[in-house]
Design an enzyme around this catalytic site. Sequence first.
Site, PDB file in Angstrom:
ATOM      1  N   ASP A   1      18.068  -4.997 -17.946  1.00  0.00           N
ATOM      2  CA  ASP A   1      18.049  -6.447 -17.725  1.00  0.00           C
ATOM      3  C   ASP A   1      18.276  -7.247 -19.000  1.00  0.00           C
ATOM      4  O   ASP A   1      18.876  -8.324 -18.954  1.00  0.00           O
ATOM      5  CB  ASP A   1      16.708  -6.874 -17.093  1.00  0.00           C
ATOM      6  CG  ASP A   1      16.841  -7.143 -15.602  1.00  0.00           C
ATOM      7  OD1 ASP A   1      17.966  -7.437 -15.160  1.00  0.00           O
ATOM      8  OD2 ASP A   1      15.841  -7.073 -14.884  1.00  0.00           O
TER       9      ASP A   1
ATOM     10  N   GLU B   1      17.928 -13.451 -15.235  1.00  0.00           N
ATOM     11  CA  GLU B   1      17.799 -12.181 -15.944  1.00  0.00           C
ATOM     12  C   GLU B   1      16.797 -12.294 -17.092  1.00  0.00           C
ATOM     13  O   GLU B   1      16.059 -11.356 -17.386  1.00  0.00           O
ATOM     14  CB  GLU B   1      19.161 -11.727 -16.472  1.00  0.00           C
ATOM     15  CG  GLU B   1      20.203 -11.434 -15.404  1.00  0.00           C
ATOM     16  CD  GLU B   1      19.870 -10.236 -14.529  1.00  0.00           C
ATOM     17  OE1 GLU B   1      18.812  -9.609 -14.734  1.00  0.00           O
ATOM     18  OE2 GLU B   1      20.674  -9.920 -13.635  1.00  0.00           O
TER      19      GLU B   1
ATOM     20  N   HIS C   1      13.472 -11.958 -15.545  1.00  0.00           N
ATOM     21  CA  HIS C   1      13.195 -10.562 -15.202  1.00  0.00           C
ATOM     22  C   HIS C   1      12.676  -9.807 -16.420  1.00  0.00           C
ATOM     23  O   HIS C   1      11.702  -9.068 -16.342  1.00  0.00           O
ATOM     24  CB  HIS C   1      14.463  -9.875 -14.683  1.00  0.00           C
ATOM     25  CG  HIS C   1      15.000 -10.467 -13.422  1.00  0.00           C
ATOM     26  ND1 HIS C   1      16.203 -10.090 -12.871  1.00  0.00           N
ATOM     27  CD2 HIS C   1      14.507 -11.433 -12.608  1.00  0.00           C
ATOM     28  CE1 HIS C   1      16.417 -10.794 -11.768  1.00  0.00           C
ATOM     29  NE2 HIS C   1      15.405 -11.616 -11.600  1.00  0.00           N
TER      30      HIS C   1
ATOM     31  N   TYR D   1       8.761  -7.921 -17.229  1.00  0.00           N
ATOM     32  CA  TYR D   1       8.373  -6.576 -17.645  1.00  0.00           C
ATOM     33  C   TYR D   1       7.351  -6.635 -18.777  1.00  0.00           C
ATOM     34  O   TYR D   1       6.410  -5.830 -18.826  1.00  0.00           O
ATOM     35  CB  TYR D   1       9.610  -5.773 -18.074  1.00  0.00           C
ATOM     36  CG  TYR D   1      10.689  -5.739 -17.013  1.00  0.00           C
ATOM     37  CD1 TYR D   1      10.380  -5.463 -15.680  1.00  0.00           C
ATOM     38  CD2 TYR D   1      12.016  -5.994 -17.325  1.00  0.00           C
ATOM     39  CE1 TYR D   1      11.351  -5.442 -14.702  1.00  0.00           C
ATOM     40  CE2 TYR D   1      13.006  -5.969 -16.357  1.00  0.00           C
ATOM     41  CZ  TYR D   1      12.666  -5.701 -15.050  1.00  0.00           C
ATOM     42  OH  TYR D   1      13.629  -5.691 -14.083  1.00  0.00           O
TER      43      TYR D   1
ATOM     44  N   GLU E   1      23.311  -4.190 -10.856  1.00  0.00           N
ATOM     45  CA  GLU E   1      22.564  -5.072  -9.958  1.00  0.00           C
ATOM     46  C   GLU E   1      22.288  -4.413  -8.603  1.00  0.00           C
ATOM     47  O   GLU E   1      21.276  -4.692  -7.963  1.00  0.00           O
ATOM     48  CB  GLU E   1      23.349  -6.370  -9.710  1.00  0.00           C
ATOM     49  CG  GLU E   1      23.812  -7.105 -10.952  1.00  0.00           C
ATOM     50  CD  GLU E   1      22.719  -7.952 -11.574  1.00  0.00           C
ATOM     51  OE1 GLU E   1      21.537  -7.703 -11.279  1.00  0.00           O
ATOM     52  OE2 GLU E   1      23.057  -8.857 -12.356  1.00  0.00           O
TER      53      GLU E   1
ATOM     54  N   GLU F   1      18.436  -9.717  -7.756  1.00  0.00           N
ATOM     55  CA  GLU F   1      19.520  -8.791  -8.079  1.00  0.00           C
ATOM     56  C   GLU F   1      20.493  -8.630  -6.917  1.00  0.00           C
ATOM     57  O   GLU F   1      21.705  -8.451  -7.119  1.00  0.00           O
ATOM     58  CB  GLU F   1      18.953  -7.414  -8.479  1.00  0.00           C
ATOM     59  CG  GLU F   1      17.987  -7.415  -9.647  1.00  0.00           C
ATOM     60  CD  GLU F   1      18.603  -7.836 -10.976  1.00  0.00           C
ATOM     61  OE1 GLU F   1      19.717  -8.391 -10.986  1.00  0.00           O
ATOM     62  OE2 GLU F   1      17.960  -7.618 -12.014  1.00  0.00           O
TER      63      GLU F   1
END
Length: 344
Positions: free
Chosen positions: A87, A117, A120, A124, A184, A218
């Site tokens: 990502d 993105e 995303h 994490y 993706e 995604e």
Amino acid sequence: MQLKKAKTLEPIHPNKSTALFGGKSSGILNWNDIAYPHWYKMYKRLVGNYWQADEINMSNDVKQFPTLTDSEQEAYLKIIGLLSTLDAPQTRTALLLSLYATDPAVQSIMAVIAQQEAVHNESYSYVLSSVVSLDEQNQAFEHGRTDPILLKRNEHIMAQYNAFAEEPTMENILKTMVYTSLLEGMYFYSGFAFFYHLARENKMVGTSTMISYINRDELEHGRFISELFRATLAENPDYNNEAFMNWVYSTFQESVNLEIEWSAYVLQEVDGIDLEEMKGYIKYRANKMLRMKGLSELYPEYVDNPMKWIRAYADNFDGTKTDFFEQKSRQYTKTSDLNGFDDL
């Protein structure tokens, strides 16, 4: 021949772009006068998917992570490391594509994709900061540049992304879109499946909630990139030849094999995951992405999803929301002082 970056504003040209890449456009975006009118609906869907990582309640995951088996904990950390390595470059790649796009609608859609993105990748960091120490967080993010299996798996996509950055030709733009749609629409999915597997056992539900939102984004990104690929190829028919199509199919086959190897490596010790079923699911996802590009399937025995249980968690191209988004016990709830933020 290398393409030039699109000019920011050129009023002598028409508002409606004459081509997606290498065309002429004023740079003024009128959504009521664009070359591909249905892309406005795509833009609206993408904007409608807005969410923020730190609004998802992780308090139960904080308590549950130490109770996971060693194999589950290891897979959790390695897969987060994998997802971050995929990502993180997507933000920049989306922006690079937009710089060479001469269609202002594409520029705007890619800007939204780039922002998502970035969210995303932030997510994490957020989930790891919720469940492990800073040293363990850093170690998880090191996997992307030190784990030999992961390096092998990412080698070709890294090479293509860098080739596009260094030499922005039409061929490299088309090849980058192929790898982006693979990323993706297929590369993430064995990782996603692991978190959905945990949720199926009522483990780490906060993390799987986050993954479901990433998954939904995604899917929209993959759909748009596939359409952009088809439209770009239609505008540049010289590339719609046997040699290029053979490259696309061989790239898909190679990517499927690498994804299967990675999933076996990272999931082999996790109880309850059927690696043969996972192999079929990866091939099913590859078929789906090929169909999105208007191409033939490579794996006719995997036209249907062999991993039926995952439909309760993973979105699909045929529906607007998944069953997951209708499940009250797993709905998206903002973290506040009332629902566990102080427990993180």
